[in-house]
Design a protein around this motif. Structure first.
Motif, mmCIF file in Angstrom:
data_model
loop_
_atom_site.group_PDB
_atom_site.id
_atom_site.type_symbol
_atom_site.label_atom_id
_atom_site.label_comp_id
_atom_site.label_asym_id
_atom_site.label_seq_id
_atom_site.Cartn_x
_atom_site.Cartn_y
_atom_site.Cartn_z
ATOM 1 N N GLY A 58 0.730 -0.988 0.076
ATOM 2 C CA GLY A 58 0.032 0.026 -0.006
ATOM 3 C C GLY A 58 0.804 1.104 -0.032
ATOM 4 O O GLY A 58 0.670 2.288 -0.875
ATOM 5 N N ILE A 59 1.907 1.264 0.832
ATOM 6 C CA ILE A 59 2.761 2.498 1.167
ATOM 7 C C ILE A 59 3.498 2.629 -0.333
ATOM 8 O O ILE A 59 3.417 4.010 -0.825
ATOM 9 C CB ILE A 59 3.759 2.500 2.021
ATOM 10 C CG1 ILE A 59 2.919 2.261 3.482
ATOM 11 C CG2 ILE A 59 4.809 3.458 2.022
ATOM 12 C CD1 ILE A 59 3.966 2.055 4.640
ATOM 13 N N GLY A 60 3.698 1.649 -0.969
ATOM 14 C CA GLY A 60 4.625 1.775 -2.063
ATOM 15 C C GLY A 60 3.868 2.349 -3.306
ATOM 16 O O GLY A 60 4.106 3.131 -4.100
ATOM 17 N N ASP A 61 2.370 1.933 -3.265
ATOM 18 C CA ASP A 61 1.686 2.242 -4.354
ATOM 19 C C ASP A 61 1.188 3.592 -4.173
ATOM 20 O O ASP A 61 1.041 4.428 -5.073
ATOM 21 C CB ASP A 61 0.495 1.165 -4.531
ATOM 22 C CG ASP A 61 0.832 -0.032 -4.877
ATOM 23 O OD1 ASP A 61 2.007 -0.259 -5.295
ATOM 24 O OD2 ASP A 61 -0.157 -1.050 -4.617
ATOM 25 N N ALA A 62 0.985 4.068 -2.716
ATOM 26 C CA ALA A 62 0.507 5.280 -2.440
ATOM 27 C C ALA A 62 1.724 6.415 -2.782
ATOM 28 O O ALA A 62 1.402 7.300 -3.415
ATOM 29 C CB ALA A 62 0.072 5.365 -1.013
ATOM 30 N N LEU A 63 3.055 5.873 -2.645
ATOM 31 C CA LEU A 63 4.084 6.704 -2.940
ATOM 32 C C LEU A 63 4.585 6.982 -4.347
ATOM 33 O O LEU A 63 5.208 7.755 -4.794
ATOM 34 C CB LEU A 63 5.208 6.465 -2.036
ATOM 35 C CG LEU A 63 4.895 6.668 -0.584
ATOM 36 C CD1 LEU A 63 6.232 6.180 0.009
ATOM 37 C CD2 LEU A 63 4.756 7.987 -0.213
ATOM 38 N N GLY A 64 3.610 5.848 -5.259
ATOM 39 C CA GLY A 64 3.857 5.959 -6.620
ATOM 40 C C GLY A 64 3.845 7.303 -7.697
ATOM 41 O O GLY A 64 3.207 8.048 -7.045
ATOM 42 N N ARG A 65 4.480 6.842 -8.743
ATOM 43 C CA ARG A 65 4.184 7.884 -9.552
ATOM 44 C C ARG A 65 3.180 7.797 -10.488
ATOM 45 O O ARG A 65 3.159 6.870 -11.358
ATOM 46 C CB ARG A 65 5.824 8.315 -10.416
ATOM 47 C CG ARG A 65 5.952 9.345 -11.120
ATOM 48 C CD ARG A 65 7.249 9.645 -11.437
ATOM 49 N NE ARG A 65 8.129 8.200 -11.608
ATOM 50 C CZ ARG A 65 8.207 7.756 -12.917
ATOM 51 N NH1 ARG A 65 7.752 8.096 -13.993
ATOM 52 N NH2 ARG A 65 8.877 6.482 -12.820
ATOM 53 N N VAL A 66 2.358 8.902 -10.809
ATOM 54 C CA VAL A 66 1.356 8.666 -11.881
ATOM 55 C C VAL A 66 2.048 8.952 -13.116
ATOM 56 O O VAL A 66 2.472 10.233 -13.372
ATOM 57 C CB VAL A 66 0.087 9.768 -11.613
ATOM 58 C CG1 VAL A 66 -0.984 9.588 -12.513
ATOM 59 C CG2 VAL A 66 -0.273 9.649 -9.966
ATOM 60 N N ALA A 120 6.214 2.779 -6.090
ATOM 61 C CA ALA A 120 7.602 3.012 -5.455
ATOM 62 C C ALA A 120 8.173 1.717 -4.843
ATOM 63 O O ALA A 120 7.607 0.658 -4.796
ATOM 64 C CB ALA A 120 7.645 4.020 -4.319
ATOM 65 N N TRP A 121 9.491 1.932 -4.320
ATOM 66 C CA TRP A 121 10.075 0.619 -3.997
ATOM 67 C C TRP A 121 9.331 -0.173 -2.877
ATOM 68 O O TRP A 121 9.752 -1.413 -2.665
ATOM 69 C CB TRP A 121 11.587 0.902 -3.563
ATOM 70 C CG TRP A 121 11.925 1.677 -2.543
ATOM 71 C CD1 TRP A 121 11.921 3.146 -2.695
ATOM 72 C CD2 TRP A 121 11.897 1.819 -0.995
ATOM 73 N NE1 TRP A 121 11.887 3.592 -1.295
ATOM 74 C CE2 TRP A 121 11.895 2.954 -0.500
ATOM 75 C CE3 TRP A 121 11.854 0.410 -0.245
ATOM 76 C CZ2 TRP A 121 12.053 3.141 0.911
ATOM 77 C CZ3 TRP A 121 11.677 0.645 0.990
ATOM 78 C CH2 TRP A 121 11.997 1.941 1.647
ATOM 79 N N PRO A 122 8.560 0.303 -1.759
ATOM 80 C CA PRO A 122 8.310 -0.495 -0.874
ATOM 81 C C PRO A 122 7.215 -1.698 -1.441
ATOM 82 O O PRO A 122 7.383 -2.794 -1.062
ATOM 83 C CB PRO A 122 7.530 0.595 0.165
ATOM 84 C CG PRO A 122 8.185 1.693 0.089
ATOM 85 C CD PRO A 122 8.474 1.706 -1.814
#
Lengths: 543, 304
Positions: free
Chosen positions: A205-213, A223-225
């Motif tokens: 979830g954290i990796g996807d939430a921090l991901g780049r659109v 993101a990496w998590p």
């Protein structure tokens, strides 16, 4: 005789014991995926609807935290993102439950000792448990793929979806195989595995939430998590779009490695004990335990804490969504769905909150019902005999559990509404006001939940031996006739049978006192009938 | 002497199964009363009625001069109970359970608690799920015995205890009796009942078949006589009250009703006795006489 002699027999024994539960665990999620595919196809028939829905997912970090990254707007991709996040968790839960049940739980019940004393290899029970779990995951994968193909989606993507879900399950069968060697009891083994599942979900979830659109607004690069999580690996397969099959090697490798570690550890522990031994508890009781209330709270607090954590997450997601829902206002079908679920306001975001709070409120009812069935379990397991043979009256004893159920329900609703209100308020710039509005709207759900709680008290008083089935059937019917009944257009008279139908759609509308007071009166009536019966009947103790 | 427990004509049915069928039981204040019967005879059901956990269908039941159903909370302050099959909370330590139950009964003697933990060699830090059957039993025993209760109700309390701990248990019960506590001890271990009890009630199929002191009960049955005579005896078998007679030359072995003992001995001394062994009936024989030969054993289903 070798290390796994007898595995085949143990597998047959396990399948025989699971002949009811396991097929449900395997078939229900596969069916759910097929239903979700059909639902997506009917809710978003047009390309532009799907683009809007995908953009909403891609643009919202809260939603990405919950459900994973967006990966384009095809029917298949939407179905995958709609289904994977929850079905993969179900597959993992199934694996954990099968492995723990057929290893440590058997050892604790004494069945394992009987089996180990027979001509059975030292690793046979672990092999059988993991084998059954992996097979179940593969069957789930096959059924899921089949359901999607039948729904008319491409074969490759359907297979990738099924395998991504199955691989998530298999990875957690391996993790559970290690947990059962480490933990000091079956319960802690389950807790350890679930903690790993929670961590995997959170990392993803954290990796996807921090991901780049990406510039198209339809895809997200995580993101990496996300790459630290078995759930993340399986989700990155991106079924129906990229179909990155090779990523499935990661959960498979994890499962292989963890099972190998499990086998190595299994040779180093004693039957019935874990590598970690229980440090034990206090030699004397703290003052807080020394009353019927204290005992009830001690037995209920763990479950309540789990629910509270879930409410924080759900509240955060709901609160972050409310103001973005306006973007979807063009989708008439969605508005219609929200209105049918219980929303009826002018303001679309308030309609959204009213609909979701009704739905989540119905699910929160699970907590007080679970709490009352725990009290019922005390009776059927015989532990109640100790307590009622002391100077504790029956009403006083059950009142402790009812208090935990009722206060716990109110706390959960406040957490849900409070976190959602805070999240919403941070967007709209008036956190205090929104916190109060949504907390109140969440609390409005309480009287309907308390009706079911009262019914549960009556059920354990009048039908102690079948209370579990009665209580869960009651909740299912209440949800089907209530929130779901609105969506499928049941006649009003039938819908009125569910307490949830009488909950006013707050915050979208005013809160009238009459229906809430009527629900509270009904709850009090059911509870009183239960208390009277409980004080006057024979206890349902084990023979 | 007043009665701590008095039950008469107690009837209790579960569905179509009649677990108790007119049971009588009287326990005098200050005595240790043995409550004997095979599995399924109705011992546990009787105790659960006495504790107000089950309601009697009919019959008179008095406990410590109160009604065990209506006055249960007040009565439970004055008694302590150990169930036959102890289930503990998996997450609570033994020490926590002892304190909890003691406190809910209305108080615990801390010095006695420590002493009993030591004597029963029980680790109070272990959690409920980690205890063996015998140790779970000890947790319940320590909780009950460390209370200040005037009545102890113990349902097969030593099942799962090793012989060493059984001996400790007997000592502790004797001390309790010496302090003036009343004990109702349900058991099917005859040696235990013989060692501890002043009076005994034997039940079968939900009914009391025998009650009295051990001495009285022995009168109801036969003495075993083994004698070596100078010459072969004549026509012993014709004597009334002589059973299972075996004669091998001068050796005689038989069982004799207690009121027929005198004529038998007179006949033996007439022949001339070289050695004589006479054994009073054991409780074992008493028990077997009531249960062993019975073929029309009533089924009382699940109830114990």
């Amino acid at each position: 005789m070798n290390a796994i002699t007898g595995t085949a027999t143990l597998v047959r024994l396990a399948l025989r014991r699971e002949r009811v539960r396991l097929p449900i665990w395997v078939a229900a999620p596969a069916l759910l995926v097929a239903l979700q595919a059909a639902n997506i196809a009917s809710t978003y028939p047009a390309e532009e609807d799907r683009i809007a829905a995908t953009r909403l997912l891609a643009a919202n970090p809260g939603l990405r935290l919950l459900r994973g990254p967006a990966a384009n707007s095809s029917l298949g991709a939407l179905t995958f993102s709609d289904a994977f996040w929850i079905i993969a968790v179900l597959a993992a839960l199934m694996s954990v439950w099968v492995v723990v049940r057929h290893t440590r739980q058997d050892e604790e019940s004494g069945r394992g000792e009987m089996i180990a004393s027979a001509a059975v290899g030292p690793y046979a029970s672990l092999a059988a448990a993991v084998g059954v779990a992996v097979t179940a995951d593969l069957v789930l994968a096959g059924l899921t793929a089949l359901g999607l193909v039948v729904s008319g989606l491409p074969v490759a993507g359907s297979a990738a979806t099924g395998l991504a879900i199955g691989a998530s399950g298999i990875a957690f069968a391996g993790i559970a195989a290690v947990a059962v060697q480490l933990a000091s009891s079956a319960r802690t083994a389950t807790a350890l595995s679930l903690a790993a599942l929670g961590a995997a979900y959170l990392l993803r979830g954290i990796g996807d939430a921090l991901g780049r659109v990406e510039d198209d607004g339809l895809t997200v690069t995580s993101a990496w998590p996300s790459w630290l999580s078995p759930l993340g690996w399986a989700q990155q397969v991106q079924a129906f779009e990229a179909n990155k099959w090779w990523l499935l090697a990661l959960p498979a490798a994890l499962a292989t490695a963890t099972v190998a570690i499990g086998v190595a550890l299994a040779g180093r522990r004693d039957h019935g004990l874990g590598i970690f031994t229980d440090p034990g508890g206090p030699a004397a009781a703290p003052r807080s335990l020394l009353s019927p209330w204290g005992l009830a709270w001690r037995l209920q607090r763990g479950v309540l804490l789990g629910w509270a954590v879930a409410m924080v997450i759900v509240g955060a997601v709901v609160g972050s969504l409310g103001q973005q829902i306006e973007d979807l206002a063009r989708n008439a079908r969605l508005v219609e769905l929200l209105t049918a679920l219980g929303g009826a306001g002018v303001d679309l975001s308030d309609t959204f909150y009213a609909a979701l709070l009704t739905l989540i409120g119905a699910i929160v009812a699970g907590f007080p019902l679970q709490a009352m069935l725990r009290a019922n379990g005390e009776e059927s397991a015989g532990r109640l005999e100790h307590v009622l043979a002391t100077a504790v009256g029956r009403t006083r004893w059950i009142a402790g559990h009812i208090t935990c159920a009722v206060v716990g329900t109110l706390v959960l609703l406040l957490v849900l509404g409070g976190v959602a209100g805070l999240g919403d308020g941070l967007v709209t710039g008036e956190p205090a006001a929104r916190l109060i509005t949504l907390s109140a709207a969440a609390l409005v759900q309480a009287p309907a939940i308390l009706v079911l709680t009262g019914a549960a008290v009556a059920a354990i008083a009048f039908l102690p031996r079948s209370a579990g089935a009665v209580v869960w059937a009651g909740l299912t019917v209440a949800i089907l006739l209530g929130p779901i009944g609105g969506v499928v257009d049941l006649p009003g008279a039938v819908r009125d049978l569910s307490p949830f139908t009488h909950v006013p759609p707050a915050p979208a509308a005013d809160i009238p006192a009459a229906p809430l007071l009527a629900l509270l009166a009904l709850a009090a009536l059911l509870t009183t009938a239960g208390l009277i019966r409980f004080a006057h009947r024979d206890l349902a103790l084990p023979a | 002497m007043t009665s701590a427990v008095s039950v008469s004509g107690l009837i209790k049915s579960f569905g179509r199964t009649r677990a108790l069928d007119g049971l009588d039981l009287t326990v005098s204040t200050g005595e240790v009363h043995g409550f004997l019967g095979p599995n399924g005879a109705g011992k546990t059901t009787t105790i659960r009625v006495l504790l107000g956990l089950l309601r009697a269908d009919s019959g008179g039941v008095r406990l410590l001069d109160g009604d065990p159903w209506r006055d249960r909370v007040a009565l439970h302050r004055r008694l302590a109970y150990v169930p036959g099959d102890v289930t503990l909370w998996p997450n609570l330590s033994g020490g926590e359970v002892i304190d909890l139950l003691g406190h809910l009964r209305g108080g615990l003697d801390q010095r006695r608690r420590a002493e009993l933990l030591d004597r029963f060699d029980l680790d109070p830090r272990k959690r409920g799920r980690a205890y063996s059957k015998g140790n779970r039993q000890k947790v319940a025993l320590v909780a009950a015995l460390a209370s200040r209760a005037e009545l102890l109700i113990l349902d097969e309390p030593t099942s799962g205890l090793d012989p060493l701990m059984e001996e400790t248990f007997r000592q502790v019960i004797r001390e309790g009796a010496a302090e003036g506590r009343t004990v109702l001890l349900s058991s099917h271990i005859l040696a235990e009942v013989e060692a501890l009890c002043d009076r005994v009630s034997i039940i079968r199929g939900g009914r009391t078949v025998e009650t009295g002191s051990l001495g009285q009960l022995r009168h109801l049955t036969r003495t075993t006589v083994t004698a070596e005579l100078i010459g072969p005896p004549d026509t012993l078998g014709a004597l009334p009250g002589v059973h299972d007679l075996h004669v091998d030359g001068g050796r005689v072995h038989c069982q004799v009703d207690n009121d027929a003992l005198n004529p038998l001995l007179r006949r033996l001394t007439d022949v001339g006795v070289r050695s004589l062994v006479s054994q009073p009936p054991t409780l074992e024989e008493l028990f077997l006489r009531h249960y062993g030969a019975v073929t029309d054993w009533p089924r009382s289903g699940e109830a114990r």
